[in-house]
Design an enzyme around this catalytic site. Structure first.
Site, PDB file in Angstrom:
ATOM      1  N   TYR A   1     -31.673  -4.838  23.955  1.00 39.70           N
ATOM      2  CA  TYR A   1     -31.367  -6.250  23.641  1.00 39.70           C
ATOM      3  C   TYR A   1     -31.611  -6.542  22.170  1.00 39.70           C
ATOM      4  CZ  TYR A   1     -32.340 -11.187  22.924  1.00 39.70           C
ATOM      5  OH  TYR A   1     -32.373 -12.461  22.394  1.00 39.70           O
TER       6      TYR A   1
ATOM      7  N   THR B   1     -32.888 -13.826  17.176  1.00 39.47           N
ATOM      8  CA  THR B   1     -34.225 -13.785  17.758  1.00 39.47           C
ATOM      9  C   THR B   1     -35.222 -13.124  16.812  1.00 39.47           C
ATOM     10  OG1 THR B   1     -35.509 -12.751  19.526  1.00 39.47           O
ATOM     11  CG2 THR B   1     -33.480 -11.652  18.923  1.00 39.47           C
ATOM     12  N   ASP B   2     -36.497 -13.477  16.970  1.00 36.33           N
ATOM     13  CA  ASP B   2     -37.545 -12.816  16.182  1.00 36.33           C
ATOM     14  C   ASP B   2     -37.742 -11.361  16.610  1.00 36.33           C
ATOM     15  OD1 ASP B   2     -38.747 -13.285  18.637  1.00 36.33           O
ATOM     16  OD2 ASP B   2     -40.506 -14.317  17.827  1.00 36.33           O
ATOM     17  N   GLU B   3     -37.178 -10.986  17.761  1.00 32.76           N
ATOM     18  CA  GLU B   3     -37.382  -9.620  18.263  1.00 32.76           C
ATOM     19  C   GLU B   3     -36.721  -8.574  17.379  1.00 32.76           C
ATOM     20  OE1 GLU B   3     -36.767  -8.920  22.372  1.00 32.76           O
ATOM     21  OE2 GLU B   3     -37.498 -10.885  22.948  1.00 32.76           O
TER      22      GLU B   3
ATOM     23  N   ARG C   1     -43.413  -3.311  31.199  1.00 30.85           N
ATOM     24  CA  ARG C   1     -42.043  -3.122  30.692  1.00 30.85           C
ATOM     25  C   ARG C   1     -42.041  -1.903  29.769  1.00 30.85           C
ATOM     26  NH1 ARG C   1     -39.825  -8.228  27.501  1.00 30.85           N
ATOM     27  NH2 ARG C   1     -39.201  -8.901  29.600  1.00 30.85           N
TER      28      ARG C   1
ATOM     29  N   ASN D   1     -34.370  -8.922  28.079  1.00 32.47           N
ATOM     30  CA  ASN D   1     -34.822  -7.568  27.742  1.00 32.47           C
ATOM     31  C   ASN D   1     -34.845  -6.631  28.944  1.00 32.47           C
ATOM     32  OD1 ASN D   1     -35.696  -7.025  24.922  1.00 32.47           O
ATOM     33  ND2 ASN D   1     -36.760  -8.965  25.219  1.00 32.47           N
TER      34      ASN D   1
ATOM     35  N   LEU E   1     -19.537 -17.879  31.646  1.00 31.54           N
ATOM     36  CA  LEU E   1     -20.195 -18.248  32.912  1.00 31.54           C
ATOM     37  C   LEU E   1     -20.688 -17.001  33.643  1.00 31.54           C
ATOM     38  CD1 LEU E   1     -17.996 -21.213  34.263  1.00 31.54           C
ATOM     39  CD2 LEU E   1     -20.034 -21.305  32.810  1.00 31.54           C
TER      40      LEU E   1
ATOM     41  N   LYS F   1     -29.017  -7.462  19.099  1.00 31.31           N
ATOM     42  CA  LYS F   1     -29.107  -8.692  18.300  1.00 31.31           C
ATOM     43  C   LYS F   1     -29.255  -8.333  16.814  1.00 31.31           C
ATOM     44  CE  LYS F   1     -29.181 -12.442  19.439  1.00 31.31           C
ATOM     45  NZ  LYS F   1     -28.126 -13.451  19.755  1.00 31.31           N
TER      46      LYS F   1
ATOM     47  N   ARG G   1     -40.166 -17.712  35.961  1.00 35.99           N
ATOM     48  CA  ARG G   1     -40.483 -16.806  37.082  1.00 35.99           C
ATOM     49  C   ARG G   1     -41.866 -17.121  37.661  1.00 35.99           C
ATOM     50  NH1 ARG G   1     -41.708 -10.304  37.666  1.00 35.99           N
ATOM     51  NH2 ARG G   1     -41.421 -10.332  39.928  1.00 35.99           N
ATOM     52  N   GLN G   2     -42.844 -17.281  36.777  1.00 28.78           N
ATOM     53  CA  GLN G   2     -44.210 -17.499  37.274  1.00 28.78           C
ATOM     54  C   GLN G   2     -44.347 -18.883  37.927  1.00 28.78           C
ATOM     55  OE1 GLN G   2     -45.060 -14.702  37.155  1.00 28.78           O
ATOM     56  NE2 GLN G   2     -44.304 -13.832  35.242  1.00 28.78           N
TER      57      GLN G   2
ATOM     58  N   ASN H   1     -49.913 -13.693  27.433  1.00 32.42           N
ATOM     59  CA  ASN H   1     -49.248 -13.974  28.711  1.00 32.42           C
ATOM     60  C   ASN H   1     -50.266 -14.451  29.745  1.00 32.42           C
ATOM     61  OD1 ASN H   1     -46.806 -13.276  27.570  1.00 32.42           O
ATOM     62  ND2 ASN H   1     -46.858 -11.158  28.330  1.00 32.42           N
TER      63      ASN H   1
END
Ligand code: NAD
Ligand code: TDX
Length: 333
Positions: free
Chosen positions: A148, A121-123, A271, A84, A35, A152, A191-192, A247
């Site tokens: 990050y 993740t694909d990252e 970033r 990230n 949590l 991973k 966020r947006q 984006n």
């Protein structure tokens, strides 16, 4: 009937997966979740108590994890630090939870010979050029960019090593960017959307030309369940739904849906180390295991997600101010 332990089951994707299990299987589910700020008890509200229970605890707490793993038939491992931007300002928790936490889980699965599915993740594959005709496959070399994604990647390597060295019965999936209900307002789409719902403007990093490959969280859940049931031990499966968008394209869709002018956004500081493009080739999962996504239309899925945020202001509003203050401190508001 299966007893399934879901780590990180109070987070965005984990909670969606728990709902998927309750709706589509007869599994009895225990959630292990620390949590953190990213968790949401409300996302588990309304689930039957005889099917779902919550254990508040740390995936890096070895005695607790060993005990819980011993009481279940399978583990699905979502728990992670996931953002990230946070990993750039404070990497420590990413190493602790994503790497040490996965190590603890692997040791427990080794001890009890428990089936494990590791959610990644694909990252881990780094990024692609905007004009590269290739997409990521299971054979793409690891090349992570951020703390990050490096953490991973480290957790994936541990899982592979525990499969090979100790015979742990594990599978891995690497999924693209998820969207849908219950995603924290720190992430791009929430966020947006919430900026606009509060009368503000979307905040786009750099030039906004970075590409992400969007998949609805419900499709991620169905893919993970498919792999848990039918995946071959030791194998990796990429999960994606052919949802590549820049984006700026996503921001344009959000502004249009909420009746705002197309140029009503701000470009803000980029970033550090910002990955250019992610793109998933999920042929292996589709052909070998017969999985297909149900949200084929990204525009429709995004519209439903925007409406969900408009209807759940009470859930996200308490987190909005602190999240935006943190972005403002970094020049990204
Ligand atoms: P999230 O941040 O919304 O949720 C993470 C959950 O893990 C939270 O409930 C948090 O309390 C819990 N947690 C964190 N540290 C913990 C610890 N030490 N012990 C126990 N619980 C802990 O993240 P998410 O977006 O739902 O991502 C879930 C998983 O899916 C992660 O492993 C992430 O790497 C992976 N993933 C995410 C995406 C995406 O687009 N969000 C895409 C591909 C893979
Ligand atoms: O305010 C913003 N403005 C902006 O332009 C934010 C928060 C993000 N961005 C950009 C950065 C990325 O190009 O939007 C894109 C998506 O950003 P995030 O939502 O932070 O996602 P990303 O960094 O792509 O990572 C996500 O997908 C892979 C998840 O957070 C990870 O957990 C997952 O592994």
């Amino acid at each position: 009937m299966q007893r399934i332990l879901v780590t990180g089951g109070a987070g965005f994707i984990g909670s969606n997966f728990v709902h998927h299990l309750v709706a589509h299987t007869d599994a009895v589910v225990s959630v292990l979740d620390k949590l953190t700020y990213a968790a949401s008890r409300e996302a588990l509200d309304g689930l039957p108590a005889e099917r779902v229970s919550l254990v508040v605890g740390d995936v890096a707490d070895q005695p607790l994890v060993e005990k819980l793993v011993g009481e279940h038939d399978a583990v699905v491992h979502f728990a992670a630090e996931s953002h990230n931007d946070n990993s750039l300002s404070e990497p420590g928790p990413f190493i602790q939870t994503n790497i040490v936490g996965t190590f603890c889980l692997l040791e427990a699965c080794r001890k009890h010979d428990t089936r494990l599915h590791h959610v990644s993740t694909d990252e881990v594959y780094g990024d692609l050029a905007l004009d590269d005709p290739q997409r990521f496959t299971e054979d793409t070399p690891y090349n992570p960019s951020s703390p990050y994604s490096a953490a991973k990647a480290g957790s994936d390597h541990l899982v592979r090593a525990w499969v090979r060295s100790f015979g742990v019965r594990a599978t891995i999936s690497n999924c693209s960017n998820n969207y849908g209900p219950w995603q924290h307002v720190e992430k791009f789409i929430p966020r947006q959307v919430t900026n606009v719902l509060e009368g503000g403007r979307p905040k786009v990093y750099g030039a906004g030309t970075n590409v992400r490959d969007w998949i609805h969280v419900a499709d991620h859940s169905s893919a993970v369940w498919t792999i848990l049931q039918h995946g071959r031990i030791g194998e990796t499966y990429l999960i994606g739904a052919d949802g590549e968008r820049t984006n700026l394209e996503v921001v344009a869709m959000i502004l249009a849906h909420l009746g705002r002018p197309a140029d009503d956004y701000d470009l803000v500081a980029d970033r550090a180390g910002h990955d250019l493009r992610y793109a998933i080739d999920s042929t292996k999962l589709r052909t070998e295991l017969g999985w297909t996504p149900s949200y084929a239309d990204f525009a429709a899925g995004l519209a439903a997600t925007i409406d969900w945020y408009a209807e759940h202001r009470d859930w996200w509003a308490p987190h909005k101010h602190a999240t935006e203050a943190a972005y403002a401190a970094k020049g990204q508001a």
